[in-house]
Structure formats: C-alpha cells, structure tokens
Design an enzyme around this catalytic site. Structure first.
Site, PDB file in Angstrom:
ATOM      1  N   ASN A  27      -8.945 -13.695  58.204  1.00 36.27           N
ATOM      2  CA  ASN A  27      -9.457 -12.478  57.544  1.00 36.27           C
ATOM      3  C   ASN A  27     -10.870 -12.096  57.985  1.00 36.27           C
ATOM      4  O   ASN A  27     -11.463 -11.186  57.412  1.00 36.27           O
ATOM      5  CB  ASN A  27      -9.392 -12.632  56.019  1.00 36.27           C
ATOM      6  CG  ASN A  27     -10.388 -13.675  55.510  1.00 36.27           C
ATOM      7  OD1 ASN A  27     -11.121 -14.282  56.275  1.00 36.27           O
ATOM      8  ND2 ASN A  27     -10.407 -13.876  54.204  1.00 36.27           N
ATOM      9  N   LYS A  28     -11.417 -12.767  58.976  1.00 37.28           N
ATOM     10  CA  LYS A  28     -12.793 -12.471  59.381  1.00 37.28           C
ATOM     11  C   LYS A  28     -12.820 -11.292  60.371  1.00 37.28           C
ATOM     12  O   LYS A  28     -11.777 -10.774  60.727  1.00 37.28           O
ATOM     13  CB  LYS A  28     -13.453 -13.720  59.950  1.00 37.28           C
ATOM     14  CG  LYS A  28     -13.509 -14.885  58.936  1.00 37.28           C
ATOM     15  CD  LYS A  28     -14.441 -14.628  57.754  1.00 37.28           C
ATOM     16  CE  LYS A  28     -14.216 -15.533  56.562  1.00 37.28           C
ATOM     17  NZ  LYS A  28     -14.703 -16.894  56.687  1.00 37.28           N
ATOM     18  N   THR A  29     -14.034 -10.882  60.787  1.00 34.41           N
ATOM     19  CA  THR A  29     -14.120  -9.614  61.522  1.00 34.41           C
ATOM     20  C   THR A  29     -13.441  -9.667  62.895  1.00 34.41           C
ATOM     21  O   THR A  29     -12.947  -8.660  63.364  1.00 34.41           O
ATOM     22  CB  THR A  29     -15.588  -9.145  61.694  1.00 34.41           C
ATOM     23  OG1 THR A  29     -16.313 -10.169  62.377  1.00 34.41           O
ATOM     24  CG2 THR A  29     -16.226  -8.870  60.341  1.00 34.41           C
TER      25      THR A  29
END
Ligand SMILES: *Cc1c(COP(=O)(O)O)cnc(C)c1O
Length: 367
Positions: free
Chosen positions: A169-171
């Site tokens: 879910n990170k950038t």
C-alpha cells in the site's frame, strides 16, 4: 500490463533471488533520491534494523521515536538491544515534536528516527540543528515518503540513513520490499553484507562468476530483495512522479472540499517541502456531530474504505507495559489517536472519489 511483462521476463531469466535486477533498482533508486548508495532489502523494517545495526547502536543506547507511527519504527530499536524513547508529536502534522525530542535528549541518546508522517517531510533543518552538536545519527523512517523533498533536498539524501518501504500500500511497491539510502559507504557495505547472512559477497556476484568461496564475517540476517520484486520496483520507480502527482491531485481536491466542513480538520500542509501524499488524514473534532469511530463505521457502511494511522505506540500493550508509558505523557498523540481518520487516497482512484467521500461525510453528519 508492463509490470507483469517485466516480472515474467525476470522469472524466465532464471534469477528468482537477488541478482542483476536488484542491482539495477539500487542504482536507479540512489539516483532518484540523490544518494551515493542504495541497499535493497525485503522491507522497510529490515532497512531500519540494518541502519541501526550498521551505525553500531545497541545495548545501553537510546533512540528517540515518535508515538504516532507503525510499530516497526520502535521495534527495530529494541531488536538491536537499545531502548526506544517514545515521544509526542506535533498537533498540526503528526510529525515528531522537536520540543519533545529536545526534552528527551540524554547522555545515552544515540539516534533519532523521525517519521515523515503521511508523506509530509519532517523539518530536517530543525532536527539536524538538534542532532549535530551531540553527534546523534538521524535515521529517517520514510516508509510514507517517496518521492519527496525538504528545502529543495530530496528525501533520501539528507539523514545518515533513510529507509523506504515498498509494501503493497505504499507510494511505490514491490509487494514486500524496502531500501536504505545513505552517503556513508561503510554503512552501505555493512548493510549489504548483513542483509545476506553476513556473507562476504552477494550471492549473485558469486553465481555470476565471482569466487565460489565466501566467509561469514558477522552474524547476519536474511533480508535480501528478489529479482522479480526488483523488476516490479523498476517499473514503479519510472512512474513514481506520475503516481505522486495523481495522489496530490486527489488530495488537493479533498482539501478544497473539506475547507467548508465544520469539525473535519485535515492536517496542515507546510511550505518548503514536497509532500509524497501517502495518506490523507483528517481529525474528527468536537465540532463534528459524530465521533471518529461513528464516522468511520458510517463510511464503511457506505462502502468507503477508511483506515486509522495509527493507534499510537504508547497505547499498544507491549510498549505501554515494557516502557511504562502513560497517556498523559503524550497529550497530542493521545487526542489524535481518538480523532484521526485516513480517507481513501490512491493514484488510480476515480477523479470524483473525494467528492463522493465528502458528500458521504456531509450525509452522515445530518444523521
Ligand atoms: C509501512 C511502515 C513501516 C514498515 O514497512 P515494511 O516495508 O512493511 O516493513 C515502517 N514505518 C512506517 C511509518 C510504515 O508506515
């Protein structure tokens, strides 16, 4: 999908573990953040652990971390045998409070781990001014914060080490993955050795024609990234600034819509830095007719995926009981723990999502 093709090609090449794609991702990532070295690992947690290990932090040492973060930020301090000194945060940004850091400094303090909360860089000038006279190391937890900059300097090129996450879910993501960037060659070499059992040479160099014999020179870990993951990361890295711009577009629309909504208070957006917009966090204050938990439940009931980042560390039983932490020592993080809510924010969400979410909040407010 291009990402899928790159992963397939890597699997077909036979490099299932760490090989040339990992080396390529390291080189490109170091370039992207303006750091001399980048060491790829299988999580940001591993990156933080290896950074502390490489800086020689251990038993008897103290490392200052904010309460408003994910457990990994503090857990790694305990894993190297040091003591995490958990401090309060700034009410406007949820970033570590510089005053709280100053108050927590002591003769055993060796390092600070600021978290660039939600993707908004911490004021690195203030922290460096505090850290430098006492020779404290700064290890940035940049799990939320890529690509970004502070005062024109890229995040990843400022602290002694900066740790990034490529969790799902990170950038940018490799599924599971992480990166350490640093200008310190000795630290980079140590981390590269310790991520793979403390062996003297990376396995891929060995398999790629280097000497077959290796030495285990230190008690290392199994923290290496794989080539299929790195292939995914290379594609993500190329699109990172496009993805950030999409996040920013959605975030600015939220801020515009929320400006006129009584009791829903977004975090401040500060000048002199580029925000990575990992999260869009609001506080549900007394001015709103529902509590945070009521609003959260209402939005979920309408099919809107919210989240809470985070339950503060001092409220988790492990940290509370082990380090004897009291609610009253963390007035800001405690209040925020009851008020913060993360609204949906991801690059490819439909452009009208902020409108739809804010309409739902207004609807729920009417009861
Ligand atoms: C996600 C996250 C981590 C851990 O990242 P992993 O790659 O899952 O190990 C650490 N700190 C913060 C603030 C995070 O959000």
């Amino acid at each position: 999908m291009r990402d899928l093709a790159a992963v397939r090609e890597t699997i077909e090449s036979g490099w299932l573990t760490m090989g040339p794609k990992v080396a390529e991702l390291e080189a490109r990532f170091a370039d992207a953040v303006g750091a001399a070295h980048a060491v790829a690992v299988n999580s940001c947690t591993a990156a933080l652990h290896l950074s502390l290990e490489g800086l020689g932090i251990g038993p008897g040492d103290e490392v200052i971390v904010p309460s408003m973060t994910f457990t990994a930020t503090a857990a790694v301090v305990a894993h190297v045998g040091a003591t995490p000194v958990i401090v309060d945060v700034d009410p406007d940004t949820m970033n570590i409070s510089v005053d709280a850091v100053r108050a927590a400094l002591g003769p055993r303090t060796r390092a600070l781990i600021p978290v660039h909360y939600a993707g908004q860089p911490v004021d690195m000038d203030e922290l460096q001014t505090l850290a430098e006279p006492s020779g404290l190391a700064i290890v940035e937890d940049s799990a939320h914060c890529f690509p970004a900059s502070f005062g024109g300097q890229l995040i990843g090129s400022i602290g002694d080490a900066t740790c990034f996450s490529f969790y799902a879910n990170k950038t940018i993501t490799t599924g599971e993955g992480g990166m350490i960037t640093t200008d310190d060659e000795r630290l980079a070499d140590r981390a590269a050795t310790m991520r793979l059992h403390g062996m003297s040479k990376d396995s891929w160099r060995r398999f790629a024609g280097g000497p077959a014999m290796y030495d285990v020179g230190a008690l290392g870990f199994k923290y290496n990234l794989t080539d299929p993951a790195a292939a995914l990361g290379l594609g993500q890295l190329k699109r990172a600034s496009f993805l950030r711009d999409r996040r920013e577009m959605h975030a600015l629309r939220y801020l515009e819509l929320l400006g006129s909504l009584e009791g829903i208070d977004p975090l401040d957006v500060l000048p002199n830095r580029q925000h990575a917009w990992h999260l869009l966090v609001v506080r549900v204050t007394e001015g709103f007719p529902l509590t945070r938990d009521e609003l959260d439940a209402g939005l979920r009931g309408m099919g809107i995926g919210t989240s809470i980042h985070y339950k503060p560390l001092h409220r988790h039983s492990f940290y509370r009981d082990t380090f004897k932490l009291a609610e009253s020592d963390f007035p800001v993080a405690s209040l925020a723990g009851d008020q913060i809510l993360s609204l949906p924010l991801y690059p490819d969400m439909p452009e009208d999502t902020p409108d739809r979410v804010v309409r739902a909040i207004r609807y729920l407010a009417k009861g």
